[in-house]
Design an enzyme around this catalytic site. Structure first.
Site, PDB file in Angstrom:
ATOM      1  N   GLY A  72       0.807  -1.211   0.000  1.00  0.00           N
ATOM      2  CA  GLY A  72       0.000   0.000   0.000  1.00  0.00           C
ATOM      3  C   GLY A  72       0.842   1.264   0.000  1.00  0.00           C
ATOM      4  N   THR A  73       1.912   1.261   0.779  1.00  0.00           N
ATOM      5  CA  THR A  73       2.760   2.454   0.856  1.00  0.00           C
ATOM      6  C   THR A  73       3.328   2.808  -0.509  1.00  0.00           C
ATOM      7  OG1 THR A  73       3.337   2.165   3.179  1.00  0.00           O
ATOM      8  CG2 THR A  73       4.904   3.380   1.828  1.00  0.00           C
ATOM      9  N   GLN A 182      -7.798  -0.152   3.286  1.00  0.00           N
ATOM     10  CA  GLN A 182      -8.633  -0.720   4.348  1.00  0.00           C
ATOM     11  C   GLN A 182      -9.990  -1.206   3.840  1.00  0.00           C
ATOM     12  OE1 GLN A 182      -7.929  -1.705   7.212  1.00  0.00           O
ATOM     13  NE2 GLN A 182      -6.029  -0.643   7.737  1.00  0.00           N
ATOM     14  N   SER A 202      -3.825  -3.347  -0.935  1.00  0.00           N
ATOM     15  CA  SER A 202      -2.706  -4.057  -0.322  1.00  0.00           C
ATOM     16  C   SER A 202      -3.109  -5.494  -0.022  1.00  0.00           C
ATOM     17  CB  SER A 202      -2.307  -3.337   0.964  1.00  0.00           C
ATOM     18  OG  SER A 202      -1.447  -4.151   1.725  1.00  0.00           O
ATOM     19  N   THR A 240      11.749  -7.317 -10.906  1.00  0.00           N
ATOM     20  CA  THR A 240      11.168  -8.643 -11.112  1.00  0.00           C
ATOM     21  C   THR A 240       9.935  -8.809 -10.240  1.00  0.00           C
ATOM     22  OG1 THR A 240      13.305  -9.563 -11.677  1.00  0.00           O
ATOM     23  CG2 THR A 240      11.628 -11.121 -10.942  1.00  0.00           C
ATOM     24  N   CYS A 327       1.423   1.804  12.587  1.00  0.00           N
ATOM     25  CA  CYS A 327       2.556   2.633  12.189  1.00  0.00           C
ATOM     26  C   CYS A 327       2.821   3.763  13.171  1.00  0.00           C
ATOM     27  CB  CYS A 327       2.331   3.232  10.813  1.00  0.00           C
ATOM     28  SG  CYS A 327       1.849   2.003   9.599  1.00  0.00           S
TER      29      CYS A 327
END
Lengths: 385, 393
Positions: A72-73, A182, A202, A240, A327
């Site tokens: 996601g980041t 989310q 994600s 890759t 986080c």
């Protein structure tokens, strides 16, 4: 699960057994590089295509528009920096909200240092941004509007459909990015119908492994890559392909599509909220009304008992919850989300986040509520006076 | 040509008849510190230690720099007692030094050669040797100039059972070999100060055991992990540390419920000292070590220190007592504990903190307040549930 009651699914989810098996098979047998010319490569390429199609179809989009990232980041960074770089000659203004995930907020902070202007919209006490505010913040040089679908700390759902419609009506050329990390797999998302240009998802929030995510890019939208290399993912994301991750992601989506009932999470949350409010009347629910928020996230405060202390007390009894987002829980300061919705300091410090998954059971909700009540009672005596 | 290190040790010369004892301790500590490096050997000769067979792993020198008792050391080249070999080694070392100091070409370096000949049978005396090597260097390396008063590079040559050539003298950790000065128990909170205090006492040759107070659920497993990490860093200097993790929640809760809140911190610290003393007796340690610094916080005023000190009969070493926070932080950075210490996990000193702690507690009142809980029973219970961890580097 046999390891207690895991209620920190907004941080990460346990990997589904079918997913783990698919990943294992990919690692042990189908380990080819999709770029290789031989049969092993071809087999990998087929699996890649299959996973891409599966995930794209869950979003109702063309698989051509789905680009795999490391999570996601990276998807959020790619969407925001990629757009800013591609459109830097058209304008340097972006709009977002005060309650975004750090991977969005800190990316915008970086852009601000590089000369962009960013408007951070406030939210109401339920943690919802007003479409009117979005309209008022629009400028001729606005190139990007980035708004999360579901907030990771309090579960508030943003009016994405309305904002998408509004941007179209305004005739703006700004791109619309949605961080759906989310919400993917739990709420309906319709990028094509809702006017979404970029959308981040994600894997590890939906029972796939960590290290895999994707960015949907609407056809015709051009953004700059962040990584340069062998030109994989049509040059948008070189490197890759993370085949075990991608295969796992695809398998998780298959399971979600075939094996889950969306209303199940709301049913779990309903039981949990009813039990908690009945057992601990002084508990405070932060953010949206439970039935108006996302089905899997509940922020609840026990004023006077620090969230972290409650968390550890619960952990000792086999219940795993979070405080705010994983986080930010290690930093001492108050959660920016709770601050944005106007929660008082002592309530904010007493917040824990309970987040559910399809693997939780109704019985676990009742047991967890009982254990939370027990811990709250034990710790109540040591509330700082 | 072989890479070795010449180690000089200092203060232990002063110890007269104890000298062999100190030297053996230093030797053993060196062996332990260098254990991770395969093939590296330690040899003692003529008031020096030689670390030999170093190879090309630069971390060997970092490890040497952490052994207490070593005053200074020099990375050196060991060659045959032959003028050609010595000249070649000197040239190699000078080139290396010039490259390290000024990677850009063309800069002029001043140098001198200093020789010592403990093997008097060597056919050149030290003057002749210096001259021959100096001449060789001038002929073979461009941009060199002799300056015997203020040289940028000093080439040292020692002729012993072999010849040794070196250019650098690196300061060692100083102090005395760990284990030669008894054993003490360090109260280790996880903050910046206590690891530094432990390091300073270990530097004086003291073996350390540590106690840490754990207040689950008020402090997390991560804060315990942090203390383990700190012990691991300290153990690079002072060898294996036995860490006693003491469950402290019950004591804090009892104090909170039964005692005046303005005295909570001081009472808590008295309990910490008492438990540490019990651990010290068990460990056969003769003193306690704390990171207290006079006046730093309310619990470290002179009155508070008196009240804390009163809880035990064992000597309490407070090596940071006269240091400023900045000085302590600088030292923490130097020894490598700072980055770990500032990780933001709660430790037991920051919870149950009264809003208005008393800064000048009256000893009598503190003693009275302490009687409100069943101290002996609480301590016994805490000590019975200690978790012991052996932390090695």
């Amino acid at each position: 699960m046999g390891q207690g009651i895991y209620l920190d699914n907004a941080a990460t989810t346990p990997i589904h057994r079918d997913v783990a098996e698919a990943v294992m098979e990919c690692m042990l047998y189908d380990f080819g590089n999709p770029s290789s010319l031989h049969g092993m490569g071809l087999k990998a390429e087929k699996k890649l295509k299959e996973a891409r199609e599966r995930i794209a179809s869950a979003l109702g989009v063309d698989s051509e528009g789905l680009f795999f990232t490391s999570g996601g980041t990276e998807a959020n960074n790619l969407a925001i920096i990629g757009t800013a770089m591609a459109r830097r000659r058209e304008g340097k203004h972006c709009i977002t909200t005060q309650i975004e995930h750090p991977s969005v907020l800190n990316t915008f902070k970086y852009l601000e240092k590089e000369g962009w202007k960013v408007t951070y919209l406030p939210v109401n006490s339920a943690g919802v941004v007003s479409p009117d505010d979005v309209r008022r913040a629009m400028r001729p040089d606005t190139v990007l509007v980035s708004i999360m679908h579901v907030n990771n700390e309090i579960g508030s759902i943003q009016p994405i459909q309305e904002i998408g419609r509004l941007l179209k009506a305004e005739g703006s050329s700004a791109l619309f990015h949605v961080d759906a990390v989310q919400s993917f797999g739990k709420l309906d998302i319709k990028p094509l119908q809702w006017g979404i240009d970029l959308l981040s998802i994600s894997g590890h929030k939906i029972h796939a492994p960590k290290g895999i995510g994707a960015l949907y890019i609407r056809k015709g939208v051009k953004i700059h890559p962040l990584l340069w290399g062998g030109g994989q993912e049509k040059g948008v994301r070189s490197g890759t392909e993370n085949m075990p991750g991608i295969v796992g992601f695809g398998e998780a989506v298959r399971w979600l599509e075939e094996g889950t009932d969306r209303s199940y999470l709301y049913r779990l949350k309903g039981i949990l909220v009813a039990e908690l409010t009945q057992r601990i009347p002084w508990a405070v629910i932060n953010g949206p009304l439970p039935e108006e928020g996302a089905p899997h996230i509940l922020s609840v405060s026990f004023p006077g008992i620090r969230g972290e202390v409650m968390l550890h007390a619960l952990e000792e009894k086999g219940v795993y919850v979070g405080t705010g987002s994983a986080c930010s829980s290690r930093r001492g300061h108050m959660s920016h989300v709770l601050e944005a919705i106007g929660v008082k300091k002592d309530v904010a410090q007493g917040a824990i986040r309970i987040s559910l998954s399809y693997l939780n059971t109704e019985d676990e909700m009742r047991q967890a509520a009982q254990i939370i009540e027990q811990c709250a009672k034990e710790l109540e005596g040591f509330v700082r006076r | 040509m072989e890479r070795v290190a010449l180690l000089r040790y200092g203060e232990i010369h002063l110890k007269g008849l104890n000298r062999p004892y100190f030297e053996r301790a230093l030797y053993n500590n060196l062996i332990k510190a260098l254990k991770p490096y395969e093939g590296v050997t330690v040899r003692k000769a003529e008031g020096r230690y030689y670390v030999e067979n170093i190879g090309d792993d630069p971390r060997v020198f970092d490890s040497i720099a952490k052994v207490f008792g070593i005053i200074s050391f020099s990375p050196a080249l060991k060659v045959e007692k032959d003028i050609n070999a010595i000249q070649k080694a000197a040239a190699a070392l000078v080139r290396e030094t010039m490259e390290a100091k000024a990677p850009s070409q063309g800069e002029t370096f001043t140098f001198k050669v200093e020789s010592r000949r403990s093997d008097k049978s060597f056919y050149l005396n030290s003057m002749e040797l210096s001259r021959r090597v100096g001449g060789y260097l001038l002929r073979n390396i461009p941009n060199l100039k002799v300056d015997v008063h203020n040289p940028r590079i000093t080439v040292n040559i020692e002729v012993r059972e072999h010849a040794y050539v070196y250019c650098r003298i690196i300061p060692g950790a100083g102090g005395m070999p760990v284990g030669t000065n008894g054993k003490a128990v360090l109260l280790l909170s996880g903050g910046i100060d206590s690891p530094v205090a432990g390091w300073m006492i270990a530097k004086r040759g003291v073996e350390l055991a540590a106690v840490h107070y754990h207040s689950f659920p008020y402090t997390s497993e991560r804060s315990k992990e942090k203390v383990i990490d700190l012990c691991r860093i300290l153990s690079q200097y002072c060898g294996e540390i036995k860490l006693h993790v003491v469950p402290f929640t019950r004591i804090q809760q009892e104090l909170y419920q039964k005692c005046p809140h303005n005295m909570l911190t001081i009472l808590m610290r008295r309990f910490m000292m008492k438990i540490a003393e019990v651990v010290a007796h068990k460990e056969d340690a003769k003193a306690l070590v704390t990171g207290e610094s006079l006046g730093q916080v309310a619990s470290q005023t002179m009155e508070s220190l008196c009240a804390t000190n009163d809880a035990v009969s064992m000597p309490v070493f407070r090596p940071l007592i006269g240091m400023d926070k900045i000085e302590i932080m600088d030292l923490a950075k130097r020894i490598g504990t700072y980055e770990t210490s500032i990780l933001p996990y709660e430790d037991c000193c920051t919870i149950f903190v009264p809003k208005h702690p008393t800064t000048r507690p009256k000893l009598e009142k503190v003693r009275e307040a302490e009687k409100l809980v069943e101290g002996d029973k609480l301590i016994e219970e805490a000590v019975a549930n200690i978790e012991v961890l052996n932390i090695k580097r």
